[in-house]
Scaffold this active site. Sequence first.
Site: not given
Length: 270
Positions: A81, A112
């Site tokens: 953004e 992960e």
Amino acid sequence: MSFERVTEQASHYRHLEKMSVQEILSNINQEDTTVPQAVARALPQIEKLVSAIADKMLAGGRLFYLGAGTSGRLGIVDASECPPTFGVPHGLVIGLIAGGDAAIRKAVEFAEDDREQGWKDLQECNITEKDVVVGIAASGTTPYVIGALNKCRKEGIVTGSICCNPGAPLSAEADFPIEVVVGPEFVTGSTRMKSGTAQKLVLNMISTAVMIQLGRVEDNKMVNMQLSNDKLVDRGVKMLMEKLSLTDYEKAKELLLKAGSVRKAIEDYV
């Protein structure tokens, strides 16, 4: 500080399946009201990290967010953004997630848990000492993130972290750790809830404050935003009309589109 897995503690609520919809929503909302208070307690930590990032970026560095699962996705959202909101180049703020782009939409099993892959992903982006890496992990125990920050510090790269457990292992690997302790989740261990909300609030603060420090905002306006749709063009036209005291909408729009941004249009007009 001893490490306590607050994010894994049992919910304050029992027998959720027996609650009415109204009760579920009310109780979730009640828990959510505690999140801003937890963020407020972490403001001094956030301030230190923002100042460090701004200093590095003013000197030509980049900002990296690194995480897994929900934490990784939140970092990617914030990074993605920045170009449309503040008009900065793609690649100035970068979000990386364990498992790669495929993990944005679908969980990648055990990604992960790879302690080495985070650093490898950073190397793919040609990470240098000019950059800053912020590791994001609600638990503060994610190997992908911890391993990357550990290697960054050895290489002289400034590091920050965002987690929701006090005294987390991740915090020990960060030059500027942020711990937002929001307490047990409504659904036990579901850190996409309060912890995710806290991380999103902190990321909003970091990117917005840094971009203001970089001069990407004037007054309270997004004068460098990308004119990527009609809504943003209209917003830009109105900013320009207000700033330059113009009354002709079409003239202001012509100036804006020719310049490509509100800031440039103002500079060209003056």
